[in-house]
Motif scaffolding. Structure first.
Motif, PDB file in Angstrom:
ATOM      1  N   LYS A  51      69.932 -25.283  -2.542  1.00  0.00           N
ATOM      2  CA  LYS A  51      71.189 -24.949  -1.665  1.00  0.00           C
ATOM      3  C   LYS A  51      71.239 -22.635  -1.983  1.00  0.00           C
ATOM      4  CE  LYS A  51      74.813 -24.003  -5.725  1.00  0.00           C
ATOM      5  NZ  LYS A  51      74.876 -22.469  -5.901  1.00  0.00           N
ATOM      6  N   HIS A  55      73.537 -22.153   1.643  1.00  0.00           N
ATOM      7  CA  HIS A  55      74.072 -20.785   1.126  1.00  0.00           C
ATOM      8  C   HIS A  55      74.099 -19.594   2.989  1.00  0.00           C
ATOM      9  CE1 HIS A  55      76.003 -22.455  -2.101  1.00  0.00           C
ATOM     10  NE2 HIS A  55      75.533 -22.260  -2.835  1.00  0.00           N
ATOM     11  N   THR A  88      81.803 -13.632  -0.628  1.00  0.00           N
ATOM     12  CA  THR A  88      82.050 -14.995  -1.581  1.00  0.00           C
ATOM     13  C   THR A  88      80.177 -15.765  -1.350  1.00  0.00           C
ATOM     14  OG1 THR A  88      84.519 -15.133  -1.294  1.00  0.00           O
ATOM     15  CG2 THR A  88      82.506 -17.225  -2.264  1.00  0.00           C
ATOM     16  N   THR A  89      79.893 -15.716  -0.162  1.00  0.00           N
ATOM     17  CA  THR A  89      78.466 -16.516   0.085  1.00  0.00           C
ATOM     18  C   THR A  89      77.574 -15.164  -0.257  1.00  0.00           C
ATOM     19  OG1 THR A  89      79.989 -17.525   2.019  1.00  0.00           O
ATOM     20  CG2 THR A  89      77.621 -17.811   1.224  1.00  0.00           C
ATOM     21  N   ARG A  91      77.082 -13.668  -2.739  1.00  0.00           N
ATOM     22  CA  ARG A  91      77.372 -13.316  -4.224  1.00  0.00           C
ATOM     23  C   ARG A  91      76.916 -14.385  -4.900  1.00  0.00           C
ATOM     24  NH1 ARG A  91      81.478 -15.549  -8.186  1.00  0.00           N
ATOM     25  NH2 ARG A  91      81.344 -14.011  -9.766  1.00  0.00           N
ATOM     26  N   VAL A  92      77.364 -15.684  -3.878  1.00  0.00           N
ATOM     27  CA  VAL A  92      76.659 -16.871  -4.452  1.00  0.00           C
ATOM     28  C   VAL A  92      74.857 -16.891  -4.098  1.00  0.00           C
ATOM     29  CG1 VAL A  92      76.806 -19.640  -4.060  1.00  0.00           C
ATOM     30  CG2 VAL A  92      78.649 -18.231  -3.770  1.00  0.00           C
ATOM     31  N   GLU A  95      73.437 -15.071  -7.441  1.00  0.00           N
ATOM     32  CA  GLU A  95      72.765 -15.665  -8.180  1.00  0.00           C
ATOM     33  C   GLU A  95      72.644 -17.196  -7.798  1.00  0.00           C
ATOM     34  OE1 GLU A  95      77.484 -17.723  -8.741  1.00  0.00           O
ATOM     35  OE2 GLU A  95      78.164 -15.654  -9.790  1.00  0.00           O
ATOM     36  N   THR A  96      72.700 -17.869  -7.069  1.00  0.00           N
ATOM     37  CA  THR A  96      71.704 -18.525  -6.587  1.00  0.00           C
ATOM     38  C   THR A  96      69.601 -18.298  -6.733  1.00  0.00           C
ATOM     39  OG1 THR A  96      72.758 -19.765  -5.564  1.00  0.00           O
ATOM     40  CG2 THR A  96      70.753 -20.830  -4.998  1.00  0.00           C
ATOM     41  N   SER A 221      82.819  -9.726  -5.648  1.00  0.00           N
ATOM     42  CA  SER A 221      83.184 -10.342  -7.217  1.00  0.00           C
ATOM     43  C   SER A 221      84.599  -9.286  -6.875  1.00  0.00           C
ATOM     44  CB  SER A 221      82.635  -9.847  -8.676  1.00  0.00           C
ATOM     45  OG  SER A 221      81.274 -10.395  -8.285  1.00  0.00           O
ATOM     46  N   THR A 224      85.884 -12.624  -4.168  1.00  0.00           N
ATOM     47  CA  THR A 224      86.017 -13.646  -4.725  1.00  0.00           C
ATOM     48  C   THR A 224      87.339 -13.629  -5.368  1.00  0.00           C
ATOM     49  OG1 THR A 224      83.944 -14.308  -4.866  1.00  0.00           O
ATOM     50  CG2 THR A 224      84.573 -16.067  -5.795  1.00  0.00           C
TER      51      THR A 224
END
Length: 298
Positions: A51, A55, A88-89, A91-92, A95-96, A221, A224
């Motif tokens: 993942k 990303h 947004t990317t 941020r992901v 989180e990953t 965030s 997002t």
């Protein structure tokens, strides 16, 4: 390429550096990781690596400017910068990484890793249970819902019977696990018999250490969720060529985050660690040095 040349690329052309990091070290380390035999629940660590890699690739391409700018023409090609998707990317990606680190790297024992994994899995099932689903939505919906409920019951029992849960006092356990209240929180610290639940931003700070990660996560965030500051920033930058002073720092942060991911994979996998040691010294030293520097940044 020596260390001096590597640092020159990092600061003069971070996107080029990032491409090198993704196509070389990250890919090689993950290939080595896949040589390790994992059981079913441990295999989710590799899915998180997958993942993150996807990303990261997306982040690289959109940071390069894959959308043609409206002022682009036959004699001069200009690529626009999608600041919303870039934010947004990243941020992901953060989180990953923190999910991978907190579930599969930080725990002191396999029992604690499995306990956190079960809480993570059950938390996801509880989140799915919040979907607004009606019996008339599609054929077989009752079977799907019944299967999910059965899985919730099964995972709840697994948590109750896990080895690590025996180390947690009952009054502390309620802070993160209460099946009656559909509470299953995998984001926590456990020290001296005490549980401290963590909010997502606290987990970012705990895993990533640097203020730059925390502030970037907060800023991304806002983008997002299309909050006012994000739209105001869009208004200010729309139609303009965005300078490298704006784009390069977030690319460098993606580089540092990828170094952390590579370092953590090597921390839990001897095949990956061996492969990192076989890389050119300047690459090895950069990844390890950068990661240790971040992890020691309190």
């Amino acid at each position: 390429m020596n260390t001096e040349a590597l640092n020159e690329i990092l600061y003069s052309n971070p996107l080029q550096f990032y491409e090198m990091l993704l196509l070389g070290p990250l890919g090689d380390i993950y290939t080595a990781r896949k040589e390790t035999q994992l059981n079913e629940w441990q295999s989710y660590s590799n899915l998180l690596i997958d993942k993150f890699a996807i990303h990261s690739s997306t982040f690289f391409h959109i940071s390069s400017g894959i959308i043609e700018h409206k002022k682009s023409g036959e004699t001069r090609k200009l690529n626009g910068y999608d600041l919303f998707t870039v934010n947004t990317t990243i941020r992901v990606m953060i989180e990953t990484y923190i999910a991978f680190n907190h579930l599969f790297v930080e725990p002191n024992s396999e029992e604690e890793k499995y306990f956190r994994f079960l809480l993570w899995e059950l938390d996801g099932l509880f989140q799915e249970k919040k979907y607004d689903v009606e019996l008339s939505d599609f054929d077989g919906v009752e079977t799907v819902l019944a299967s999910r409920d059965a899985k919730i019951d099964s995972k709840t029992e697994e948590i109750k019977n896990s080895d690590f849960i025996k180390e947690i006092p009952e009054n502390e356990l309620k802070k993160i696990f209460d099946s009656a209240k559909r509470k299953s929180d995998w984001k926590f610290l456990f020290e001296n018999g005490r549980i401290r639940p963590l909010k997502i931003i606290e987990l970012v700070k705990h895993c990533c250490k640097m203020r730059a990660f925390v502030n970037t996560y907060k800023h991304s965030s806002i983008h997002t969720h299309s909050n006012f500051p994000a739209i105001e920033e869009f208004k200010r930058l729309r139609g303009k060529l965005i300078s490298k002073e704006y784009t390069d720092p977030i690319t460098r942060l993606a580089i540092y985050l990828t170094c952390l991911f590579i370092y953590d994979i090597c921390e839990i996998d001897k095949n990956a660690k061996k492969r990192l040691g076989e890389m050119p010294p300047e690459i090895n030293d950069f990844i390890i040095g950068m990661s240790i520097s971040i992890k020691k940044n309190d």
